[in-house]
Design a protein around this motif. Structure first.
Motif, PDB file in Angstrom:
ATOM      1  N   ALA A   1      -2.442  15.291 -10.684  1.00  0.00           N
ATOM      2  CA  ALA A   1      -0.870  14.787  -9.318  1.00  0.00           C
ATOM      3  C   ALA A   1      -1.182  13.235  -9.587  1.00  0.00           C
ATOM      4  CB  ALA A   1      -1.181  15.764  -8.608  1.00  0.00           C
ATOM      5  N   LEU A   2      -2.910  13.043  -9.023  1.00  0.00           N
ATOM      6  CA  LEU A   2      -2.645  11.164  -8.884  1.00  0.00           C
ATOM      7  C   LEU A   2      -2.136  11.034 -10.773  1.00  0.00           C
ATOM      8  CD1 LEU A   2      -4.275   9.314  -7.871  1.00  0.00           C
ATOM      9  CD2 LEU A   2      -6.549  10.027  -8.943  1.00  0.00           C
ATOM     10  N   VAL A   3      -2.706  10.987 -11.816  1.00  0.00           N
ATOM     11  CA  VAL A   3      -2.476  10.500 -12.289  1.00  0.00           C
ATOM     12  C   VAL A   3      -1.376  10.254 -12.580  1.00  0.00           C
ATOM     13  CG1 VAL A   3      -2.982   9.979 -15.242  1.00  0.00           C
ATOM     14  CG2 VAL A   3      -4.540  10.664 -13.374  1.00  0.00           C
ATOM     15  N   ASP A   4      -0.432  11.633 -12.604  1.00  0.00           N
ATOM     16  CA  ASP A   4       1.142  11.485 -13.051  1.00  0.00           C
ATOM     17  C   ASP A   4       1.119  10.603 -11.939  1.00  0.00           C
ATOM     18  OD1 ASP A   4       2.540  12.670 -14.258  1.00  0.00           O
ATOM     19  OD2 ASP A   4       3.850  13.391 -11.923  1.00  0.00           O
ATOM     20  N   PHE A   5       1.207  11.225 -10.433  1.00  0.00           N
ATOM     21  CA  PHE A   5       1.641   9.523  -9.852  1.00  0.00           C
ATOM     22  C   PHE A   5       2.074   8.312 -10.733  1.00  0.00           C
ATOM     23  CE2 PHE A   5       1.784   6.800  -5.978  1.00  0.00           C
ATOM     24  CZ  PHE A   5       3.248   7.450  -5.447  1.00  0.00           C
ATOM     25  N   LEU A   6       0.472   7.702 -10.893  1.00  0.00           N
ATOM     26  CA  LEU A   6       0.029   6.679 -10.870  1.00  0.00           C
ATOM     27  C   LEU A   6       0.604   6.055 -12.464  1.00  0.00           C
ATOM     28  CD1 LEU A   6      -3.658   6.256  -9.496  1.00  0.00           C
ATOM     29  CD2 LEU A   6      -1.183   5.664  -8.020  1.00  0.00           C
ATOM     30  N   LEU A   7       0.531   7.141 -13.011  1.00  0.00           N
ATOM     31  CA  LEU A   7       1.488   6.606 -14.924  1.00  0.00           C
ATOM     32  C   LEU A   7       2.534   6.516 -14.573  1.00  0.00           C
ATOM     33  CD1 LEU A   7      -0.980   8.257 -17.215  1.00  0.00           C
ATOM     34  CD2 LEU A   7      -0.834   6.434 -16.907  1.00  0.00           C
ATOM     35  N   LYS A   8       3.628   7.113 -13.637  1.00  0.00           N
ATOM     36  CA  LYS A   8       5.455   7.733 -13.812  1.00  0.00           C
ATOM     37  C   LYS A   8       5.699   6.600 -12.420  1.00  0.00           C
ATOM     38  CE  LYS A   8       5.074  12.313 -15.856  1.00  0.00           C
ATOM     39  NZ  LYS A   8       6.176  13.322 -15.939  1.00  0.00           N
ATOM     40  N   GLY A   9       5.327   6.439 -11.389  1.00  0.00           N
ATOM     41  CA  GLY A   9       5.801   6.137 -10.361  1.00  0.00           C
ATOM     42  C   GLY A   9       5.702   4.029 -10.809  1.00  0.00           C
ATOM     43  N   SER A  10       6.623   3.993 -10.800  1.00  0.00           N
ATOM     44  CA  SER A  10       6.348   1.675 -10.413  1.00  0.00           C
ATOM     45  C   SER A  10       6.110   1.615  -9.411  1.00  0.00           C
ATOM     46  CB  SER A  10       8.058   1.765 -11.104  1.00  0.00           C
ATOM     47  OG  SER A  10       8.425   1.721 -10.188  1.00  0.00           O
ATOM     48  N   PRO A  11       6.049   0.130  -9.106  1.00  0.00           N
ATOM     49  CA  PRO A  11       5.514  -0.438  -7.961  1.00  0.00           C
ATOM     50  C   PRO A  11       6.967  -0.125  -7.062  1.00  0.00           C
ATOM     51  CG  PRO A  11       4.662  -1.672  -9.860  1.00  0.00           C
ATOM     52  CD  PRO A  11       5.709  -0.820 -10.567  1.00  0.00           C
ATOM     53  N   ASP A  12       7.803  -0.739  -7.891  1.00  0.00           N
ATOM     54  CA  ASP A  12       9.170  -0.294  -6.989  1.00  0.00           C
ATOM     55  C   ASP A  12       9.288   0.949  -6.591  1.00  0.00           C
ATOM     56  OD1 ASP A  12       9.501  -2.926  -7.707  1.00  0.00           O
ATOM     57  OD2 ASP A  12      11.121  -2.388  -9.194  1.00  0.00           O
ATOM     58  N   VAL A  13       9.143   1.794  -7.031  1.00  0.00           N
ATOM     59  CA  VAL A  13       8.873   3.623  -6.747  1.00  0.00           C
ATOM     60  C   VAL A  13       7.919   2.820  -5.216  1.00  0.00           C
ATOM     61  CG1 VAL A  13       8.672   5.750  -7.209  1.00  0.00           C
ATOM     62  CG2 VAL A  13       9.368   4.732  -8.479  1.00  0.00           C
ATOM     63  N   ARG A  14       6.800   3.461  -5.628  1.00  0.00           N
ATOM     64  CA  ARG A  14       5.701   3.786  -4.588  1.00  0.00           C
ATOM     65  C   ARG A  14       5.857   2.415  -3.059  1.00  0.00           C
ATOM     66  NH1 ARG A  14       1.718   2.725  -9.072  1.00  0.00           N
ATOM     67  NH2 ARG A  14       1.723   0.749  -8.465  1.00  0.00           N
ATOM     68  N   LYS A  15       6.440   1.468  -3.473  1.00  0.00           N
ATOM     69  CA  LYS A  15       7.026   0.399  -2.293  1.00  0.00           C
ATOM     70  C   LYS A  15       8.461   1.505  -1.665  1.00  0.00           C
ATOM     71  CE  LYS A  15       6.766  -4.225  -4.390  1.00  0.00           C
ATOM     72  NZ  LYS A  15       6.907  -5.649  -4.334  1.00  0.00           N
ATOM     73  N   ALA A  16       9.066   2.037  -1.937  1.00  0.00           N
ATOM     74  CA  ALA A  16      10.132   2.733  -1.693  1.00  0.00           C
ATOM     75  C   ALA A  16      10.057   3.805  -0.529  1.00  0.00           C
ATOM     76  CB  ALA A  16      11.474   3.541  -2.379  1.00  0.00           C
ATOM     77  N   LEU A  17       8.618   3.955  -1.514  1.00  0.00           N
ATOM     78  CA  LEU A  17       7.598   5.647  -0.850  1.00  0.00           C
ATOM     79  C   LEU A  17       7.342   5.003   0.539  1.00  0.00           C
ATOM     80  CD1 LEU A  17       6.518   7.889  -3.977  1.00  0.00           C
ATOM     81  CD2 LEU A  17       8.519   8.258  -2.435  1.00  0.00           C
ATOM     82  N   GLY A  18       6.336   4.171   0.141  1.00  0.00           N
ATOM     83  CA  GLY A  18       6.414   3.619   1.730  1.00  0.00           C
ATOM     84  C   GLY A  18       7.005   3.072   2.865  1.00  0.00           C
ATOM     85  N   ARG A  19       8.302   2.402   2.337  1.00  0.00           N
ATOM     86  CA  ARG A  19       9.460   1.664   3.106  1.00  0.00           C
ATOM     87  C   ARG A  19       9.780   3.079   3.633  1.00  0.00           C
ATOM     88  NH1 ARG A  19      10.933  -2.040  -1.039  1.00  0.00           N
ATOM     89  NH2 ARG A  19      11.838  -0.587  -1.859  1.00  0.00           N
ATOM     90  N   ALA A  20      10.034   4.393   3.472  1.00  0.00           N
ATOM     91  CA  ALA A  20      10.314   5.752   3.679  1.00  0.00           C
ATOM     92  C   ALA A  20       9.763   6.394   4.866  1.00  0.00           C
ATOM     93  CB  ALA A  20      10.607   6.717   3.126  1.00  0.00           C
ATOM     94  N   GLY A  21       7.867   6.294   4.500  1.00  0.00           N
ATOM     95  CA  GLY A  21       6.914   6.659   5.736  1.00  0.00           C
ATOM     96  C   GLY A  21       6.623   5.990   6.388  1.00  0.00           C
ATOM     97  N   ARG A  22       6.920   5.006   6.470  1.00  0.00           N
ATOM     98  CA  ARG A  22       7.473   3.735   7.904  1.00  0.00           C
ATOM     99  C   ARG A  22       8.562   4.289   8.535  1.00  0.00           C
ATOM    100  NH1 ARG A  22       5.019   0.137  10.247  1.00  0.00           N
ATOM    101  NH2 ARG A  22       6.255  -1.926  12.008  1.00  0.00           N
ATOM    102  N   GLN A  23       9.175   4.164   8.115  1.00  0.00           N
ATOM    103  CA  GLN A  23      10.878   4.197   8.720  1.00  0.00           C
ATOM    104  C   GLN A  23      10.666   5.514   9.331  1.00  0.00           C
ATOM    105  OE1 GLN A  23      12.880   2.458  10.129  1.00  0.00           O
ATOM    106  NE2 GLN A  23      13.625   4.313  11.134  1.00  0.00           N
ATOM    107  N   LYS A  24       9.721   6.975   9.278  1.00  0.00           N
ATOM    108  CA  LYS A  24       9.357   8.486   9.598  1.00  0.00           C
ATOM    109  C   LYS A  24       8.632   8.253  10.457  1.00  0.00           C
ATOM    110  CE  LYS A  24       8.327  12.867   8.098  1.00  0.00           C
ATOM    111  NZ  LYS A  24       7.882  14.364   6.718  1.00  0.00           N
TER     112      LYS A  24
END
Length: 401
Positions: free
Chosen positions: A334-357
């Protein structure tokens, strides 16, 4: 009106100091009874009275008999309106003392993660279930749970009308705000740990004890699957505890000591989180992990196991849950899959959603208001919430009291 907090150690009370502030804001005189250690001054700044009572963390420790008598005397002397207890020992002996004292105080208990849980042993689970059931039925006016699993289990063990779902102690969305960390501070952290340019910094924060399971991260870093990213990856494990030396030894055995850093206790965890690309959390037992809440506040996506408490916080909008508990292979994949497939933009979007929650549901102001509302529910004669609400209780950036 008087509020008495009872717990085992002051570091446990320390995370709930905003709740004491909220109680004082609506008119309570606040007192704390526990063992005081290095955080005594921190607690003293938020409470009107401190009372050293040597409650032991092991509920079966015979020294708790002495602590029980001290608590009974204290409650009869203070005549508190609310006795709010925390942790298994503090929760049981505090409520028992309030019952024996017969002063009419309302007995409230916050379960910061029941000590029985899906991965617990049969004997320990049976013991803690019996304790919680007895205390919930005969020693409590309100039992506060902080995750959905505990909430459902508590309703089976005690009168359901006494059980309340809350969002825990809360996190300061003002303090843990990525806007408060400069680009220079972030880069200084990445330079300190040798993160290559465009490299990936993984961070894990927590006490170094077996249930936190940091050992799995070392095996993941040594895995051949991770080898595809080895030149880019750095792992920073923040915290101290009895497992530090064994973890260091394992890192050397697995030949990952050059890419894994053990920092010990740090006061700049906010900057470390701001510099991270992913928060990795392999813990096996939690109530509602503060470290995960802080990471999400800092807009860092989270990779964790689907365990009680963590699954309340992490969803597909802000991270990844691994449902094969304690499987290093699945976690690593899961770690490798997330880092290989998740672009910096995807990670930023996840981060923003987490903060809003966190802002909407887990900010300190929201959580303090929940506890105060429960006080009012069990005793309508207690102070009104209006003064707290008028003081600006909210959940957005810049409004978290």
């Amino acid at each position: 009106m008087k509020l008495l907090y009872i717990s085992t150690l002051d570091h446990i009370v320390r995370v709930m100091l905003p709740h004491l502030d909220g109680a004082k804001a609506v008119g309570y005189e606040t007192h704390v009874a526990c063992q005081f250690t290095r955080f005594r001054d921190d607690v003293a700044a938020h409470a009107d009275g401190l009372h050293h009572v040597p409650i032991q963390r092991n509920p079966l420790d015979p020294r708790n008999v002495l602590a029980l008598f001290q608590l009974v005397r204290l409650i009869r002397k203070l005549q508190p309106d609310i006795v709010h207890c925390h942790n298994p020992s503090g929760g049981f002996y505090g409520r028992l003392a309030a019952t024996i004292a017969r002063t009419g105080a309302k007995r409230v208990y916050t379960a910061h993660g029941f000590h029985f849980h899906p991965l617990g042993g049969k004997l320990s689970n049976a013991l803690y279930r019996a304790i919680e059931s007895f205390a919930g039925r005969f020693l409590s006016d309100a039992v506060l749970t902080i995750n959905q699993w505990d909430f459902e289990e508590a309703k089976k063990l005690m009168p359901p009308e006494r059980v309340h779902f809350t969002h825990g102690v809360g996190v300061s969305t003002d303090e843990f705000d990525p806007m408060t960390v400069t680009a220079g501070e972030r880069q200084a952290i990445r330079d300190e740990f040798g993160v290559p340019e465009e490299g990936i910094l993984l961070t894990c924060i927590g006490e170094l004890v077996p249930r936190k399971n940091q050992e799995l991260l070392l095996w993941a870093m040594a895995d051949q699957e991770t080898g595809t990213l080895a030149d880019k990856l750095r792992l920073v494990i923040v915290g101290d505890g009895m497992g530090l030396e064994s973890l260091r030894a394992l890192a050397q055995k697995l030949h990952v000591e050059n890419v894994v850093h053990f920092t010990g206790f740090r006061r700049d965890t906010k900057a470390i989180l701001a510099a991270a690309n992913l928060f990795v959390f392999p813990s096996l037992q939690e109530g509602l992990p503060c470290a995960v809440q802080e990471a999400l506040c800092m807009e860092v996506p989270v990779l964790c196991f689907q365990i009680r408490g963590a699954e309340d916080l992490v969803d597909t909008q802000c991270g990844v849950q691994v449902n094969h508990i304690n499987s290093c292979r699945v976690f690593t994949n899961a770690l490798v899959d997330f880092l290989l497939k998740g672009s910096p933009d995807v990670r930023k979007a996840l981060g923003r959603a987490g903060r809003q929650k966190m802002i909407e549901h887990y900010s300190r102001s929201v959580c303090v208001a929940e506890w105060l509302a429960i006080y009012n529910k069990i005793s309508p004669t207690l102070p009104s919430l209006s003064r707290y609400r008028e003081g600006g209780a909210g959940g957005g950036r810049g409004t978290d009291k």
